[in-house]
Scaffold this motif. Structure first.
Motif, PDB file in Angstrom:
ATOM      1  N   UNK A 188       0.940  -1.164  -0.102  1.00  0.00           N
ATOM      2  CA  UNK A 188       0.095  -0.103  -0.121  1.00  0.00           C
ATOM      3  C   UNK A 188       1.035   1.315  -0.053  1.00  0.00           C
ATOM      4  N   UNK A 189       0.304   2.429  -0.718  1.00  0.00           N
ATOM      5  CA  UNK A 189       1.016   3.506  -0.655  1.00  0.00           C
ATOM      6  C   UNK A 189       0.792   4.352   0.708  1.00  0.00           C
ATOM      7  N   UNK A 190      -0.438   4.309   1.298  1.00  0.00           N
ATOM      8  CA  UNK A 190      -0.608   4.740   2.422  1.00  0.00           C
ATOM      9  C   UNK A 190      -1.239   3.495   3.482  1.00  0.00           C
ATOM     10  N   UNK A 191      -0.660   3.190   4.546  1.00  0.00           N
ATOM     11  CA  UNK A 191       0.249   4.232   5.140  1.00  0.00           C
ATOM     12  C   UNK A 191       1.682   3.872   4.436  1.00  0.00           C
ATOM     13  N   UNK A 192       2.542   4.655   4.115  1.00  0.00           N
ATOM     14  CA  UNK A 192       3.746   4.715   3.401  1.00  0.00           C
ATOM     15  C   UNK A 192       4.775   3.548   4.360  1.00  0.00           C
ATOM     16  N   UNK A 193       5.433   2.881   3.210  1.00  0.00           N
ATOM     17  CA  UNK A 193       6.708   2.125   3.858  1.00  0.00           C
ATOM     18  C   UNK A 193       7.777   3.007   4.641  1.00  0.00           C
TER      19      UNK A 193
END
Length: 243
Positions: A188-193
């Protein structure tokens, strides 16, 4: 007695027929998950069994009011002699009503983990990832701690640890790890790594990459793909991983 037996068999057949029709014709077309369908179907089966017993007793010509005293006496014996069975039966009803665990969930209980396949009167069937079936008493799910990976949703966090040589360019290292985490499918882009500096180890600088995925079923695959990608990028950039 013959009429009572025939009435009992007929009532059981009707109950099973209603369960199948309800699941195939109605519940399968509604936008509800598999766990809700199983709970409704099982509840209909319980009601049918109770009505079946009442019909059988009524056909015998027995007055149900006269059985109240006998039932009261038997309940004491059942409470003591069949305590575990009654406990598991009540726990099964709680599972069907509250639904902390439902069919299709990924659960961890008593050192066993797998997918819930069936919730019955006495026990719950869990299919492990080795394709074996574990039969867990329903009371285990009510009286002990249970980890349910898919209770609310299937989002999960994946953590991958890695150690690098002392003297490594940490700014460059952080950029490489974040780029690897963002390049893996299903992340997932959010929450970002994010990259966490865990500790100064005996022979390495220890880091942890944390990322979120939309489907917990891909947890092991995503972690493995990320490790492959990190090893490949480290070899290209000359970043060492100490023994």
């Amino acid at each position: 007695m013959l009429l009572a037996l025939l009435a009992f068999m007929l009532a059981v057949t009707v109950t099973r027929f209603i369960q199948r029709r309800l699941d195939d014709r109605l519940l399968s077309k509604l936008q509800i998950d598999r766990g809700v369908r199983n709970s409704i179907n099982t509840g209909v089966g319980y009601v049918g069994i109770i009505l079946t017993i009442v019909i059988g007793i009524g056909t015998l010509g027995l007055d149900l009011s006269n059985l109240a005293l006998i039932a009261g006496a038997l309940s004491v014996g059942i409470g003591f002699g069949l305590q575990n069975i009654v406990q598991n039966f009540v726990a099964g009803l709680i599972l069907l009503v509250e639904r902390p665990v439902k069919v299709g969930d990924w659960v961890v209980v008593g050192g066993n983990q797998g997918i819930v396949k069936r919730i019955s009167v006495r026990a719950t069937e869990i299919q492990t990832f080795q394709r074996s079936s574990v039969i867990v008493p329903n009371a285990e799910f009510v009286s002990s701690a249970v980890t349910n990976w898919t209770h609310k949703d299937k989002v999960a966090r994946v953590e991958v640890t890695v150690g690098v040589d002392y003297g490594t360019d940490l700014k460059k290292l952080r950029e490489v790890l974040l780029d690897c985490a963002q390049s893996v499918p299903h992340v997932l882009r959010y929450p970002a790594p994010m990259v966490i500096f865990k500790d100064f180890g005996a022979s390495s600088l220890d880091f942890e990459i944390r990322l979120f995925i939309a489907d917990v079923d891909y947890m092991v695959i995503v972690a493995s793909d990320l490790r492959f990608l990190i090893a490949e990028r480290f070899a290209e950039l000359g970043i060492g991983i100490p023994f």
